[in-house]
Design a protein around this motif. Structure first.
Motif, short mmCIF file in Angstrom:
data_model
loop_
_atom_site.label_atom_id
_atom_site.label_comp_id
_atom_site.label_asym_id
_atom_site.label_seq_id
_atom_site.Cartn_x
_atom_site.Cartn_y
_atom_site.Cartn_z
N PHE A 484 0.85 -1.20 0.00
CA PHE A 484 0.00 0.00 0.00
C PHE A 484 0.89 1.24 0.00
O PHE A 484 1.90 1.29 0.69
N MET A 485 0.49 2.24 -0.76
CA MET A 485 1.25 3.49 -0.81
C MET A 485 0.29 4.66 -1.02
O MET A 485 -0.62 4.59 -1.82
N ASP A 486 0.54 5.75 -0.27
CA ASP A 486 -0.21 7.00 -0.43
C ASP A 486 0.78 8.15 -0.48
O ASP A 486 1.69 8.23 0.36
N VAL A 487 0.60 9.06 -1.45
CA VAL A 487 1.54 10.16 -1.66
C VAL A 487 0.76 11.46 -1.84
O VAL A 487 -0.21 11.51 -2.62
N GLN A 488 1.15 12.49 -1.09
CA GLN A 488 0.63 13.84 -1.29
C GLN A 488 1.66 14.57 -2.14
O GLN A 488 2.65 15.09 -1.63
N ILE A 489 1.44 14.61 -3.45
CA ILE A 489 2.43 15.15 -4.38
C ILE A 489 2.61 16.64 -4.18
O ILE A 489 3.74 17.15 -4.12
N SER A 490 1.54 17.36 -4.08
CA SER A 490 1.57 18.81 -3.84
C SER A 490 0.32 19.17 -3.07
O SER A 490 -0.43 18.29 -2.61
N GLU A 491 0.09 20.47 -2.93
CA GLU A 491 -1.09 20.89 -2.18
C GLU A 491 -2.37 20.46 -2.89
O GLU A 491 -3.39 20.22 -2.24
N GLN A 492 -2.33 20.35 -4.21
CA GLN A 492 -3.51 19.97 -4.97
C GLN A 492 -3.50 18.49 -5.40
O GLN A 492 -4.54 17.84 -5.42
N TRP A 493 -2.35 17.94 -5.74
CA TRP A 493 -2.27 16.60 -6.31
C TRP A 493 -2.02 15.55 -5.24
O TRP A 493 -1.20 15.76 -4.34
N PHE A 494 -2.69 14.43 -5.33
CA PHE A 494 -2.46 13.30 -4.44
C PHE A 494 -2.63 12.00 -5.23
O PHE A 494 -3.34 11.97 -6.25
N ALA A 495 -1.98 10.95 -4.78
CA ALA A 495 -2.00 9.68 -5.51
C ALA A 495 -1.79 8.52 -4.55
O ALA A 495 -1.43 8.70 -3.38
N GLY A 496 -2.00 7.33 -5.04
CA GLY A 496 -1.80 6.13 -4.24
C GLY A 496 -1.81 4.89 -5.10
O GLY A 496 -2.21 4.93 -6.28
N ALA A 497 -1.37 3.79 -4.53
CA ALA A 497 -1.33 2.53 -5.25
C ALA A 497 -1.43 1.39 -4.26
O ALA A 497 -1.10 1.52 -3.08
N SER A 498 -1.88 0.24 -4.75
CA SER A 498 -1.96 -0.96 -3.94
C SER A 498 -1.81 -2.17 -4.85
O SER A 498 -2.13 -2.11 -6.04
N ALA A 499 -1.29 -3.23 -4.28
CA ALA A 499 -1.11 -4.47 -5.04
C ALA A 499 -1.33 -5.65 -4.10
O ALA A 499 -0.95 -5.59 -2.92
N PHE A 500 -1.93 -6.70 -4.64
CA PHE A 500 -2.23 -7.89 -3.84
C PHE A 500 -1.69 -9.13 -4.57
O PHE A 500 -1.85 -9.25 -5.79
N TYR A 501 -1.10 -10.01 -3.80
CA TYR A 501 -0.64 -11.28 -4.35
C TYR A 501 -1.27 -12.41 -3.55
O TYR A 501 -1.23 -12.40 -2.31
N VAL A 502 -1.86 -13.36 -4.25
CA VAL A 502 -2.47 -14.54 -3.62
C VAL A 502 -1.89 -15.76 -4.30
O VAL A 502 -1.91 -15.88 -5.54
N GLY A 503 -1.35 -16.67 -3.49
CA GLY A 503 -0.71 -17.86 -4.03
C GLY A 503 -1.71 -18.90 -4.52
O GLY A 503 -2.92 -18.67 -4.58
N GLU A 504 -1.21 -20.07 -4.83
CA GLU A 504 -2.03 -21.14 -5.36
C GLU A 504 -3.03 -21.65 -4.33
O GLU A 504 -2.76 -21.67 -3.14
N ARG A 505 -4.20 -22.03 -4.83
CA ARG A 505 -5.23 -22.68 -4.02
C ARG A 505 -5.66 -23.95 -4.74
O ARG A 505 -5.45 -24.09 -5.94
N LYS A 506 -6.28 -24.84 -4.01
CA LYS A 506 -6.77 -26.09 -4.61
C LYS A 506 -8.25 -26.28 -4.31
O LYS A 506 -8.73 -25.92 -3.25
N ASP A 507 -8.93 -26.86 -5.28
CA ASP A 507 -10.35 -27.17 -5.13
C ASP A 507 -10.62 -28.51 -5.81
O ASP A 507 -9.81 -29.00 -6.61
#
Length: 581
Positions: A484-507
């Protein structure tokens, strides 16, 4: 002889000059020249040195007295007045206006609509009223899916709170409705949609009502109650009531903290998966958790246990459970390194509401039973690497009896029942199986919080499962991770990102029916997946801002559950408006 004569002449001259100077009012000094005929030449015989150190032989030497000095301060009147200093001017930052309410609306691909409204109003200095509304829907459009894959989730809540002299209280209630489709048909079994597409749509509805009470200075610290009704459009229904309270008990100048709760659940499903009978379930549990805290320097220990009584109202069966509830922490190096560990346990109350919210593709044919988590042992280290970097490393070992696992329902060659009942019998829904599962895991977490303008977090966990009756821990991943990441670039601009990894499952899924003969069973491994998301926003003024979001940026065609692919890359734009009443 000449030297003595010269000295005599100089002495006489000096005396005459001194007498003359006393008589004259004005002193004048004439230049004189003195000639030394023979300079002085010292010889070694003219010098001598002390050959020994003098000693004092007097034994009656008087000791030196100590002298004490005292200062007698006498106030003196003074007319001196110091000049007042002038503070330097500091440019003040503009105060940020905070608003109590906001509304947000966004639209995107797959005909997605995302909306939120949060309201909070201060009726007086002690009273508040507010509410929350959210809606998320999509018309679907996943490639190569034979059935509709649209969905919709709507939630509405309202609350009222009051702060009095000795206690505060709050009441709240809400309503929610969710609509999904069992669109996950097994590959290779169908070339066209079986039956009516509308019959694969199912809807969950529910409402809840509850309240909280908190005392400032009393034996009973707080209390809460909550009633929830949850059901679907397939004549399934569930009622749940939970009441909790915590209090302190004085015992021989010591204080013991305790929690007590009552948890009732009861529900029914119109039919089982084979359409042979209905399913009813219900139980009530009573729990008491006393604990005592010990503190000594850098060591903190919480000693306690959990006592739980279970009454199964459907099977007329009673059980009593005792669980450990012990944890401790020790500061090895201030805030830099803290060791902690413990062992706990609990009776986990499972519900249709929890299962449907975690996996909305379950069939309305579930058997609901509690899970006995006999113990959860954990040990770890946490702390700070600096003022802006913190970490947490933890190892866990769970021992659970009757743990619920999602497993794909069978593919029935000739489904039996009404058109609505058979639409989840094509291998496009999930049921529950229970097993005794021991789980070992290692987890790590790192958080970087440099300032309000930049935060970054990492989480990861590895799992190893050991089952009793089942061949695998169905649909449980071996590895999970997130960023997870959150960035306040300037007084007006803001941004963020997230990434998820899930391994193998069986059914595991079986193809059954009279046309098949012996069931054909296959164990399927679901591939791991990585889902990356990002957003960018611009603040137009204190009240209005716009944003853009992108989900599944890598356009991964993964399956969260067997036969249920997710939407590809998604884009959404919208605006948020803050306001006050």
């Amino acid at each position: 002889m000449k030297i003595k004569f010269l000295i005599f002449i100089i002495t006489i001259s000096s005396s005459i000059s001194l007498l003359w100077a006393q008589e004259r009012t004005k002193d004048t000094i004439d230049d004189q020249v003195v000639n030394v005929v023979t300079p002085y030449k010292p010889t070694i015989s003219d010098a001598f040195k002390i050959k020994d150190t003098p000693k004092l032989n007097d034994s009656n030497t008087v000791k030196k007295k100590q002298v004490k000095y005292n200062i007698f301060s006498i106030p003196v009147a003074s007319t001196f007045t110091p000049a007042k200093g002038k503070a330097a001017n500091v440019d003040k930052a503009k105060a940020v206006k905070l608003y109590d309410n906001y509304a947000s609306l966004g639209v995107g691909t797959y005909t997605t609509i995302l909306g939120e409204v949060f309201l909070n109003h201060e009726l007086s200095s002690t009273e508040n009223v507010g509410g929350y509304f959210s809606h998320h829907s999509s018309q679907g459009g996943i490639d190569d899916v034979l059935l509709d894959d649209n969905f919709s989730k709507t939630n509405l809540n309202a609350h009222y709170s009051q702060k009095l002299r000795d206690f505060s209280w709050k009441v709240d209630g809400g309503f929610d409705i969710q609509t999904y489709n069992w669109y996950g048909l097994p590959e290779g079994f169908f070339t066209e949609a079986p039956g009516d597409e509308d019959d694969t749509r199912h809807t969950f509805t529910g409402f809840n009502l509850g309240g909280k009470l908190k005392f400032d200075d009393a034996i009973i610290k707080d209390g809460s109650v909550r009633f929830r009704r949850f059901g679907d459009d397939r004549d399934s229904g569930e009622n749940r009531f939970i009441a909790k309270t915590s209090f302190d008990v004085a015992l021989r100048d010591e204080e013991i903290n305790a929690e007590f709760y009552i948890d009732y659940i009861g529900g029914s499903f119109d039919t089982n998966f084979e359409n042979t009978s209905e399913i009813n379930y219900g139980n009530v549990t009573f729990g008491l958790s006393p604990s005592y805290q010990l503190k000594q320097d850098d060591l903190t220990v919480n000693l306690g246990l959990r006592l739980v009584y279970l009454n199964d109202t459907e099977l007329s069966d009673n059980k009593f459970f005792i669980y450990p509830n012990i944890d401790a922490s020790y500061r090895l190096v201030d805030e830099i390194l803290i060791a902690y560990g413990g062992i706990t346990g609990q009776l986990q109350q499972n519900s249709y509401y929890d299962f449907a919210n975690e996996n909305p593709f379950v069939s309305p044919t579930l058997f609901i039973a509690p899970t006995d988590q006999r113990y959860n042992g954990f040990i770890g280290f946490k702390g700070k690497l600096s003022n802006s970097v913190s970490y947490n490393i933890r190892g866990n070992y769970y021992a659970e009896e009757n743990k619920a696992l999602y497993k794909a329902n069978d593919i029935v060659s000739e489904p039996l029942g009404t058109s609505e009942e058979i639409q989840y019998q094509f291998g496009n829904s999930f049921g529950l199986v229970y097993d005794d599962v021991n789980t070992f895991s290692v987890a790590g977490e790192l958080n970087i919080d440099i300032n309000r303008n930049f935060t970054l977090g990492f989480k990861g966990e590895y799992f190893n499962y050991n089952t009793d009756a089942q061949d695998e821990a169905w649909n449980l991943p071996d590895i999970t991770g997130s960023v997870f990441m959150d960035v306040q670039i300037s007084e007006q601009w803001f941004a963020g990102a997230s990434a998820f990894y899930v391994g193998e499952r069986k059914d595991r899924q079986s193809f059954v029916g009279s046309f098949v003969g012996s069931p054909i069973t296959n164990t399927i491994t679901l591939d791991s997946y990585f889902d990356a998301n990002a957003y960018l926003g611009y603040k137009i003024n204190d009240q209005l801002s716009v944003f853009a979001k992108a989900n599944n940026i890598l356009n991964q065609d993964y399956q969260r559950y067997l036969n249920f692919p997710v939407q590809g890359i998604q884009a959404l734009v919208g605006a948020t408006y803050q306001f006050d009443f």
